[in-house]
Write an enzyme that holds these catalytic residues in place. Structure first.
Site, short mmCIF file in Angstrom:
data_model
loop_
_atom_site.label_atom_id
_atom_site.label_comp_id
_atom_site.label_asym_id
_atom_site.label_seq_id
_atom_site.Cartn_x
_atom_site.Cartn_y
_atom_site.Cartn_z
N ARG A 108 0.83 -1.21 0.00
CA ARG A 108 0.00 0.00 0.00
C ARG A 108 0.87 1.25 0.00
NH1 ARG A 108 -4.43 -0.17 4.51
NH2 ARG A 108 -4.88 1.85 3.60
N HIS A 110 -7.06 8.04 11.69
CA HIS A 110 -6.69 6.63 11.59
C HIS A 110 -5.19 6.42 11.41
CE1 HIS A 110 -11.07 5.44 10.29
NE2 HIS A 110 -10.97 5.79 11.54
N SER A 139 -18.05 6.55 3.41
CA SER A 139 -19.27 5.75 3.42
C SER A 139 -20.08 5.96 4.70
CB SER A 139 -18.92 4.27 3.23
OG SER A 139 -17.95 3.90 4.19
N1 APR Z 1 -15.61 11.61 -4.68
C1 APR Z 1 -16.31 11.54 -3.52
N2 APR Z 1 -16.66 10.38 -2.95
C2 APR Z 1 -16.32 9.25 -3.59
C3 APR Z 1 -15.60 9.24 -4.81
C4 APR Z 1 -15.25 10.50 -5.37
N3 APR Z 1 -14.57 10.60 -6.49
N4 APR Z 1 -15.40 7.95 -5.18
C5 APR Z 1 -15.97 7.17 -4.23
N5 APR Z 1 -16.53 7.95 -3.27
C6 APR Z 1 -17.23 7.54 -2.05
C7 APR Z 1 -17.95 6.20 -2.14
O1 APR Z 1 -19.26 6.38 -2.66
C8 APR Z 1 -17.98 5.78 -0.66
O2 APR Z 1 -19.12 6.30 0.01
O3 APR Z 1 -16.25 7.36 -1.07
C9 APR Z 1 -16.72 6.45 -0.08
C10 APR Z 1 -15.60 5.48 0.24
O4 APR Z 1 -16.01 4.66 1.29
P1 APR Z 1 -15.01 3.66 2.04
O5 APR Z 1 -14.22 2.91 1.04
O6 APR Z 1 -15.85 2.92 3.01
O7 APR Z 1 -13.99 4.60 2.80
P2 APR Z 1 -14.09 5.32 4.19
O8 APR Z 1 -15.46 5.81 4.49
O9 APR Z 1 -12.97 6.28 4.22
O10 APR Z 1 -13.75 4.12 5.19
C11 APR Z 1 -13.59 4.42 6.52
O11 APR Z 1 -12.84 2.23 7.09
O12 APR Z 1 -11.62 0.45 6.36
C12 APR Z 1 -11.68 1.47 7.27
O13 APR Z 1 -9.91 2.60 8.34
C13 APR Z 1 -10.50 2.40 7.08
O14 APR Z 1 -10.44 4.81 7.06
C14 APR Z 1 -11.13 3.68 6.58
C15 APR Z 1 -12.53 3.60 7.15
#
Ligand code: APR
Length: 248
Positions: A70, A123, A193
Site C-alpha cells: 500500500r 486513523h 461511506s
Molecule cells: N468523490 C467523492 N466520494 C467518492 C468518490 C469521489 N470521487 N469515489 C468514491 N466515493 C465515495 C464512495 O461512494 C464511498 O461512500 O467514497 C466512499 C468510500 O467509502 P469507504 O471505502 O468505506 O472509505 P471510508 O469511508 O474512508 O472508510 C472508513 O474504514 O476500512 C476502514 O480505516 C478504514 O479509514 C477507513 C474507514
C-alpha cells in the site's frame, strides 16, 4: 452543478468550518477505496485478515507486506483537484478569520502533500510505525532483511501506526475532531461511506450542535437523510466548483 446560494452565503460569513474526508477523496488520485467491490482493496483481500491486531499476531510478515504494498502504491500518486480545493478553502477561511479543521480517515498523507495545514489524522498514517508490543512511536526505521523490522528498544516487531479494526482512535486526534465538529457552523462529509465508527459520529455531533451538514459523495450513505445539502458527484469536480463559487 449549481452550488446552493444559501450555502455560499453561509461559507462567506462562517467563523468555523470542519471537514471530514474518507477514501473517496483519494479515489481520483488512483488510491482504491475500501468498500468498492470492483476496484477496492477489499476485493482482493479480506481486511479483517489483514487490518487487525489478531492478524498481525498470526502472520506479522503478511500484514507488514500488505502495508508495504500500500505504501508503494500510494507513493506513486499525487493529490487531486479535490485535495487542492480544500487547501484553497483553508486559505480563504483563514483569511476571513475563520477556523478550518480537516479531519481525515485517510492514512495516505495526500492532504498534507496538497499543503493543507490543519489536518487531523483519525486513523494514523501509513508512513509511520510503532512498536507492536509497547505502542512506542518509532521515529526512524528502514526496511531491512527482517520483516517486519524490529523495535530498537525491545526487539519486538514494528507495525504500521494506523488504526486497525477493534482499536481505539488516537485520543488527541479524536478529541480535536470532536471539538471541531461541535464548534463548526458548516461540516462537510466528503468521500466517506459514513459507516465506520467513531468517525461517522462526527457529523451527527455537528448536527446536534446545529451545524449545516454538507455531504459530497456520488452515492447515498447513512448520513444522506440528515444532511442539509447533498452534492452528488465526485469530490474532485464538486470541490473546485464550490470554492470558486464562494470565493471567486
Ligand atoms: N468523490 C467523492 N466520494 C467518492 C468518490 C469521489 N470521487 N469515489 C468514491 N466515493 C465515495 C464512495 O461512494 C464511498 O461512500 O467514497 C466512499 C468510500 O467509502 P469507504 O471505502 O468505506 O472509505 P471510508 O469511508 O474512508 O472508510 C472508513 O474504514 O476500512 C476502514 O480505516 C478504514 O479509514 C477507513 C474507514
Amino acid at each position: 452543478m449549481t452550488i446552493p446560494a444559501r450555502l455560499v452565503e453561509v461559507l462567506r460569513s462562517a467563523k468555523a468550518v470542519a471537514v471530514l474526508t474518507g477514501a473517496g477523496i483519494s479515489a481520483e488520485s488512483g488510491v482504491p477505496t475500501f468498500r468498492d467491490a470492483q476496484t477496492g482493496l477489499w476485493a482482493k483481500y479480506q481486511p479483517t485478515e489483514l487490518a487487525t491486531p489478531e492478524a498481525f499476531r498470526r502472520d506479522p510478515q503478511l500484514v507488514w507486506d500488505w502495508y508495504d504494498w500500500r505504501r508503494k502504491t500510494i507513493a506513486k500518486v499525487r493529490p487531486n483537484a479535490g485535495h487542492l480545493a480544500l487547501t484553497r478553502m483553508e486559505r480563504q477561511l483563514t483569511t476571513q478569520g475563520a477556523q478550518f479543521t480537516l479531519i481525515t480517515q485517510n492514512v495516505d498523507s495526500l492532504h498534507q502533500l496538497a499543503a493543507t495545514h490543519n489536518v487531523v489524522e483519525l486513523h494514523g498514517n501509513l508512513y509511520r510505525v510503532k512498536c507492536f508490543a509497547e505502542d512506542r512511536p518509532i521515529e526512524f526505521w528502514e526496511a531491512g532483511e527482517v520483516t517486519p523490522p524490529r523495535c530498537p528498544e525491545c526487539g519486538g516487531p514494528l507495525r504500521p501506526a494506523v488504526v486497525w479494526f477493534g482499536e481505539a482512535l488516537p485520543s488527541d486526534a479524536f478529541n480535536h475532531a470532536l471539538q471541531a465538529a461541535a464548534q463548526c457552523e458548516v461540516f462537510f462529509s466528503i468521500g466517506t461511506s459514513s459507516i465506520v465508527e467513531p468517525a461517522a459520529s462526527l457529523p451527527r455531533l455537528a448536527l446536534e450542535y446545529e451545524a449545516v451538514v454538507v455531504e459530497i459523495n456520488p452515492e447515498e450513505t447513512p448520513l444522506t437523510a440528515s444532511a442539509a445539502y447533498i452534492l452528488r458527484g465526485r469530490a474532485g469536480e464538486i470541490l473546485p466548483e464550490l470554492v470558486k463559487e464562494v470565493w471567486g
